[in-house]
Design a protein around this motif. Sequence first.
Motif, mmCIF file in Angstrom:
data_model
loop_
_atom_site.group_PDB
_atom_site.id
_atom_site.type_symbol
_atom_site.label_atom_id
_atom_site.label_comp_id
_atom_site.label_asym_id
_atom_site.label_seq_id
_atom_site.Cartn_x
_atom_site.Cartn_y
_atom_site.Cartn_z
ATOM 1 N N TRP A 90 -6.681 -1.231 1.757
ATOM 2 C CA TRP A 90 -7.107 -0.159 0.851
ATOM 3 C C TRP A 90 -6.506 -0.373 -0.534
ATOM 4 O O TRP A 90 -7.185 -0.231 -1.551
ATOM 5 C CB TRP A 90 -6.692 1.205 1.374
ATOM 6 C CG TRP A 90 -7.453 1.688 2.568
ATOM 7 C CD1 TRP A 90 -8.589 1.135 3.109
ATOM 8 C CD2 TRP A 90 -7.131 2.817 3.372
ATOM 9 N NE1 TRP A 90 -8.986 1.859 4.209
ATOM 10 C CE2 TRP A 90 -8.106 2.897 4.397
ATOM 11 C CE3 TRP A 90 -6.119 3.758 3.357
ATOM 12 C CZ2 TRP A 90 -8.093 3.893 5.363
ATOM 13 C CZ3 TRP A 90 -6.109 4.755 4.320
ATOM 14 C CH2 TRP A 90 -7.082 4.823 5.302
ATOM 15 N N ALA A 91 -5.226 -0.672 -0.572
ATOM 16 C CA ALA A 91 -4.563 -0.920 -1.861
ATOM 17 C C ALA A 91 -5.198 -2.113 -2.563
ATOM 18 O O ALA A 91 -5.434 -2.081 -3.782
ATOM 19 C CB ALA A 91 -3.074 -1.166 -1.651
ATOM 20 N N THR A 97 -3.192 3.527 -1.368
ATOM 21 C CA THR A 97 -3.668 2.895 -2.593
ATOM 22 C C THR A 97 -2.574 1.996 -3.167
ATOM 23 O O THR A 97 -1.516 1.830 -2.560
ATOM 24 C CB THR A 97 -4.138 3.956 -3.615
ATOM 25 O OG1 THR A 97 -4.830 3.295 -4.681
ATOM 26 C CG2 THR A 97 -2.992 4.788 -4.145
ATOM 27 N N LYS A 151 -1.061 0.071 -11.178
ATOM 28 C CA LYS A 151 -2.195 0.701 -11.862
ATOM 29 C C LYS A 151 -1.882 0.837 -13.352
ATOM 30 O O LYS A 151 -2.737 0.589 -14.212
ATOM 31 C CB LYS A 151 -2.485 2.070 -11.240
ATOM 32 C CG LYS A 151 -3.563 2.878 -11.973
ATOM 33 C CD LYS A 151 -4.918 2.183 -11.963
ATOM 34 C CE LYS A 151 -6.038 3.081 -12.422
ATOM 35 N NZ LYS A 151 -6.059 3.371 -13.853
ATOM 36 N N GLU A 196 0.856 -1.184 0.000
ATOM 37 C CA GLU A 196 0.000 0.000 0.000
ATOM 38 C C GLU A 196 0.891 1.231 0.000
ATOM 39 O O GLU A 196 1.739 1.390 0.868
ATOM 40 C CB GLU A 196 -0.902 -0.011 1.242
ATOM 41 C CG GLU A 196 -1.973 1.044 1.220
ATOM 42 C CD GLU A 196 -2.988 0.805 2.319
ATOM 43 O OE1 GLU A 196 -3.949 0.035 2.083
ATOM 44 O OE2 GLU A 196 -2.805 1.368 3.415
ATOM 45 N N GLU A 231 -8.564 -1.107 -3.943
ATOM 46 C CA GLU A 231 -8.403 -0.269 -5.134
ATOM 47 C C GLU A 231 -7.975 -1.112 -6.342
ATOM 48 O O GLU A 231 -8.440 -0.889 -7.459
ATOM 49 C CB GLU A 231 -7.392 0.846 -4.877
ATOM 50 C CG GLU A 231 -7.874 1.900 -3.901
ATOM 51 C CD GLU A 231 -9.044 2.722 -4.415
ATOM 52 O OE1 GLU A 231 -9.047 3.071 -5.616
ATOM 53 O OE2 GLU A 231 -9.958 3.011 -3.628
#
Length: 191
Positions: A125-126, A85, A91, A81, A129
């Motif tokens: 959280w990561a 995120t 990503k 993380e 996402e």
Amino acid sequence: MTQKSVLVLVGSLRAASTNRQLAEAAIDLAPEGIDLAISDQHRDLPLYNEDIDVEGELPASVVAFREAVGAADAVLVVTPEHNGTMPANLKNAIDWSSRPFGTGAIVGKPVAVIGTAFGQYGGVWAQDEARKALGIAGAKVVEPTLSVPNSVVRFAETHPKDDAEIVAQLEEFINAFAASLDAVDAEQQAA
């Protein structure tokens, strides 16, 4: 179960990252029929830019990455993380694998997300996402998860493969992941 090839993407680029170690432990624990292999190809991808996403003009790194994702039966994302995120390189890999829209290499591909992080929640959280981005990209996000908190302390002197609790959690995750892959196969055959 038929033999399944699983491409493993590690979101941390550090050679000795705890997420890379978690991925290595998962590889060691994979049951017969599941072939997990870490790919570092996403390290070489340029930032996604539609101007360079042109058939016949694609950078070689993009072509190789898309082919690797396309050839795999499934993908396992192992992410730390970063500022609440997923890391930017991960990503970016999702973006490249999602194109061309609707037919990208990740579309319909079963994907699971796990990871470890310094915080008390293990990078959830990561992971959330990553699952969100993967789902929007068209991947078939499967349920099994694993979040390992306090990675810097927990793995300061111990590799995850030498931590009995982590080994048990990883075995449980990998068995659930394998079952998910079988379920996806059954759905596709029924369709």
